[in-house]
Design an enzyme around this catalytic site. Sequence first.
Site, PDB file in Angstrom:
ATOM      1  N   GLU A  98       3.279  -9.352  11.623  1.00 31.05           N
ATOM      2  CA  GLU A  98       2.801  -8.888  10.324  1.00 31.05           C
ATOM      3  C   GLU A  98       3.981  -8.569   9.409  1.00 31.05           C
ATOM      4  OE1 GLU A  98      -0.063  -5.284   8.566  1.00 31.05           O
ATOM      5  OE2 GLU A  98       0.350  -5.429  10.719  1.00 31.05           O
ATOM      6  N   ASP A 130       0.785  -1.228   0.000  1.00 30.91           N
ATOM      7  CA  ASP A 130       0.000   0.000   0.000  1.00 30.91           C
ATOM      8  C   ASP A 130       0.821   1.284   0.000  1.00 30.91           C
ATOM      9  OD1 ASP A 130      -1.622  -2.122   0.576  1.00 30.91           O
ATOM     10  OD2 ASP A 130      -2.559  -1.255   2.332  1.00 30.91           O
TER      11      ASP A 130
END
Length: 474
Positions: free
Chosen positions: A430, A196
Amino acid sequence: MDRTAQLITPSAARSIAYDPPSSSHSLHVRAARVLDDNWTGVSTVPSHSLYPHQWSWDSAFIAIGLRHLSPLRAQTELESLLAAQWGDGRVPHIVFNPSVPLDAYFPSPDFWRSSTAGRTAGAPRTVQTSGIVQPPVHALAVWLVHRADPGLSRARGFLARMYPRLAAWHRYLLHRRDLGGGGLASVVHPWEQGMDNSPAWDLPLSRVTPAPARSFRRADLDHGAAEDRPTDLDYGRYVRLATDYRDAGYADGGGEFAVEDPAFNALLIASEHALARIADELGAPGTARHARAERLTAALVDRLWDPASGMFLCRDLRGSAQDRGGALLPERGVSGLLPLLLPGLPRDIVTAVVRTASGPHFGLGTTTRLLPSYDLLGEAFDPHRYWRGPAWFNTAWLLERGLRTHGEHRRADALRESALELAETTDFAEYVDPYTGEACGATGFSWTAALALDLLHSDTTVTADMGLKGGNRR
């Protein structure tokens, strides 16, 4: 035993095939627990706190790992995602869980308004989704899940049900999203590419007027450190692009942002090879799909390969009034290494990509513990900020598979061991600091656990199971 336990617990008849040997590392058990904790009954959330819905490419990677625990649950994961497919073929990047409060995640269903704003594009009426997409790794995931238990897959008609949906998904990307006219799919929002906040988007985003900060509330900052997340300015631009796309009825081609990305297209090509294998399994010839994958590989090289950088670069289709074909963006991101997954790359390009990955810009096997998401020498490099330098486990998995595809087994082995070690020591973070391995973002992250499982179980030689065909072109 509840339904979740039934799905995740292999039967005694299958224990040899799907359970690790008794001497196997506890990492298997811990990874299975993460996936069990994040299971909702029909799908797996990436993280209950930060990402409480179903994400598209997350589910594909999760299914690849779940196949080693329960092929049935892996099939269910993909079936639930593709059930939310739009009539025009797109697979939305989020499928919303109606039981989750609207303020738990932004942009929420009331922002996307899929069932109304997306009506012309065939958005489903009974489930709320986003209106953008994510990388098309789904056919590859479907094929690998089928291979985990072909008997179960055939008994349930899994491939027969998935094939037309996958074919429509690829058709959408190859026709509606060929915005540059060169055969490659374009992304129309940074979130679609999956990475992103990559510095590769900085130049295209600089032309976008951000939405006012008071017009939205960032739920992500409730669960993540601000210094690790995108800035408010970047987020305002993301919101503006998504708002404009929604208000245009999710029609493709008219937005301010259109980029051809190497990883997005490499995954489309890999999935096209996998779709050919699925067609063969169903009794239809897959030759045309393999041929299409080879043509797309040639287009990828022609449009995105940059010999001076020794890697693939993104092409900004809105970047130059003088060049109607757009211009290559100079930023070196991990996306430009991931076409290594493709078997049809020319040998000289393979050699150059491996050299770049191992050199000072990415430090694979030398200065970094895991492959960074962005150029170590780039001005925008940040080892902790989202996709601007941290290392991610899904890109490590893709590169590990790519290295094996081209016979780079020593480098692949080292990358595999490093990924497994960091998955364990960070509690399935993550993402991590590429130098130190320090955990960033959420822990107990689903695709980290799933891909650690796959690395534990997968043969360390790349096999036909990946659905790829062919070898290096000279």
